[in-house]
Scaffold this motif. Structure first.
Motif, PDB file in Angstrom:
ATOM      1  N   ALA A  90      73.197  43.069  27.551  1.00 37.69           N
ATOM      2  CA  ALA A  90      74.188  42.119  27.935  1.00 37.69           C
ATOM      3  C   ALA A  90      75.002  42.637  28.979  1.00 37.69           C
ATOM      4  CB  ALA A  90      74.698  41.525  26.555  1.00 37.69           C
ATOM      5  N   GLY A  91      74.921  43.760  28.727  1.00 36.99           N
ATOM      6  CA  GLY A  91      76.149  44.643  29.686  1.00 36.99           C
ATOM      7  C   GLY A  91      74.988  44.969  31.031  1.00 36.99           C
ATOM      8  N   GLY A  92      74.256  44.647  31.251  1.00 36.93           N
ATOM      9  CA  GLY A  92      73.691  44.530  32.097  1.00 36.93           C
ATOM     10  C   GLY A  92      72.172  46.595  32.401  1.00 36.93           C
ATOM     11  N   THR A 105      74.164  35.877  26.624  1.00 36.29           N
ATOM     12  CA  THR A 105      74.032  36.686  27.906  1.00 36.29           C
ATOM     13  C   THR A 105      72.791  37.240  28.298  1.00 36.29           C
ATOM     14  OG1 THR A 105      76.983  37.069  27.420  1.00 36.29           O
ATOM     15  CG2 THR A 105      75.978  38.126  29.137  1.00 36.29           C
ATOM     16  N   THR A 106      71.942  37.591  27.657  1.00 32.53           N
ATOM     17  CA  THR A 106      70.837  37.953  27.949  1.00 32.53           C
ATOM     18  C   THR A 106      70.575  37.563  28.903  1.00 32.53           C
ATOM     19  OG1 THR A 106      71.010  40.019  25.955  1.00 32.53           O
ATOM     20  CG2 THR A 106      68.726  40.067  27.167  1.00 32.53           C
ATOM     21  N   VAL A 107      69.460  36.093  27.649  1.00 38.99           N
ATOM     22  CA  VAL A 107      68.802  35.087  28.333  1.00 38.99           C
ATOM     23  C   VAL A 107      68.980  34.825  29.517  1.00 38.99           C
ATOM     24  CG1 VAL A 107      68.426  33.176  27.554  1.00 38.99           C
ATOM     25  CG2 VAL A 107      67.846  34.420  26.187  1.00 38.99           C
ATOM     26  N   PRO A 141      75.150  39.292  18.123  1.00 34.15           N
ATOM     27  CA  PRO A 141      73.895  39.544  18.998  1.00 34.15           C
ATOM     28  C   PRO A 141      73.686  37.922  19.344  1.00 34.15           C
ATOM     29  CG  PRO A 141      74.161  39.711  16.061  1.00 34.15           C
ATOM     30  CD  PRO A 141      75.317  39.621  16.084  1.00 34.15           C
ATOM     31  N   ALA A 142      74.251  37.478  18.590  1.00 33.38           N
ATOM     32  CA  ALA A 142      74.156  35.786  19.230  1.00 33.38           C
ATOM     33  C   ALA A 142      75.055  35.488  21.030  1.00 33.38           C
ATOM     34  CB  ALA A 142      74.587  34.350  18.160  1.00 33.38           C
ATOM     35  N   ALA A 143      76.120  35.938  20.272  1.00 37.62           N
ATOM     36  CA  ALA A 143      76.349  35.672  21.969  1.00 37.62           C
ATOM     37  C   ALA A 143      75.926  36.370  22.952  1.00 37.62           C
ATOM     38  CB  ALA A 143      77.932  36.702  21.424  1.00 37.62           C
TER      39      ALA A 143
END
Length: 322
Positions: free
Chosen positions: A157-159, A121-123, A115-117
């Motif tokens: 994170a995957g879009g 990516t999301t931010v 979840p950290a990674a």
């Protein structure tokens, strides 16, 4: 505007209206005044020494009382610790602590993503770090396991950010707090009287504050704010509520590295707490003589009243009966 959140950003007009309503009396809501009130209470009770049990902001008040009146303290219980130097308005401890907290919760619930990674990516994709941190910090009170959060972050994170945005919206919808239960005006007045910001204090002229904040944002590094970004650190309501707060006298700070008086001190923290991450607790422990530290697994904010695990309450019971 803010509900029960410390981090939501209110409208500038709301801040201005609140400051106008309080007027010059706003400066009397500082923690220094609260400390003075506590000592008046002690005198009225006729006690030479008192034991203080503080939770969250209450730990800061208890520490400041002990520094101001060391001869009148018998022992201290500090639960969900804000260190005596005060909170960091840019949350540079809570930002990286999010990675630890989410990974710990994820491991406990058996999720298979990082979840950290995914948060980083999301931010980077959406620039919504402040909104995510605000939602996570509120959600810990409902679910210290952060159920559903790793999955929502992984999809974002995957879009596909829909699930994450729904989570944020739901948290905000359920976060209302009437003024009778939580006065954000009182909260703002205290923060702005106590706090030290990138621009200085509330005794700094308002005109130069925004430029000082922007210089600070530009100087922040990715390492300081990961898994968020520098814009998250300078976009939190706990900081921005004081950006336009009217100039006022502020009380002096006690010496930064002065230790608490040499009395028994119990420090409690939860390993899922983002409001007051246990990294703050360990900062305060360094300024404490022979501290007793208890970190409660699975607990978030306010260990004594909210944790399912009874270890913190038992520690307080044992500590007070010594």
């Amino acid at each position: 505007d803010m509900g029960s959140s410390d981090l939501a950003v209110p409208r500038k007009q709301s801040i201005a209206d609140c400051a106008t309503a309080l007027g010059p009396n706003a400066r009397y809501y500082s923690s220094a005044d609260t400390v003075a009130d506590i000592d008046l209470l002690r005198q009225a009770l006729g006690d030479r020494r008192i034991t203080l049990d503080g939770v969250s902001y209450g730990t800061f008040v208890a520490e400041r009382y002990a520094l101001a009146h060391p001869a009148h303290v018998d022992r201290l219980v500090l639960d969900s610790v804000v260190p005596q130097g005060g909170y960091d308005p840019m949350d540079l401890i809570a930002l990286p602590a999010t990675a630890r907290v989410l990974r710990t919760a994820c491991q406990a619930t058996g999720c298979t993503t990082d979840p950290a990674a995914d948060l980083a990516t999301t931010v980077q994709k959406y620039g919504n770090g402040a909104q995510i941190l605000d939602a996570l910090t509120s959600y810990e009170f409902a679910d210290p396991n952060y159920g559903g959060v790793p999955e929502a972050l992984h999809e974002a994170a995957g879009g596909n950010p829909q699930k994450l945005q729904s989570f944020i919206d739901d948290v905000h919808k359920n976060d209302a707090a009437p003024a009778e239960l939580l006065s954000q005006g009182l909260h703002a007045a205290t923060l702005c009287a106590d706090g030290r910001y990138p621009w200085g204090s509330s005794d700094t002229p308002v005109a130069g504050r925004a430029a000082a904040l922007e210089r600070t944002r530009k100087n922040l590094t990715a390492e300081q704010t990961w898994p968020y970004d520098p814009a998250t650190a300078t976009g939190l309501g706990s900081l921005l509520v004081c950006l336009d707060w009217p100039r006022e006298q502020v009380p002096p700070l006690p010496p930064a590295h002065r230790k608490l008086p040499n009395v028994p001190v119990l420090l409690l923290g939860g390993d899922r707490d983002l409001s007051t991450p246990y990294e703050w607790l360990y900062q305060q422990a360094k300024l404490t003589h022979d501290p007793q530290v208890v970190i409660v697994p699975g607990a978030a904010h306010s260990v004594q009243t909210r944790a399912a695990n009874p270890a913190g309450r038992q520690a307080v019971y044992d500590f007070l009966l010594k």
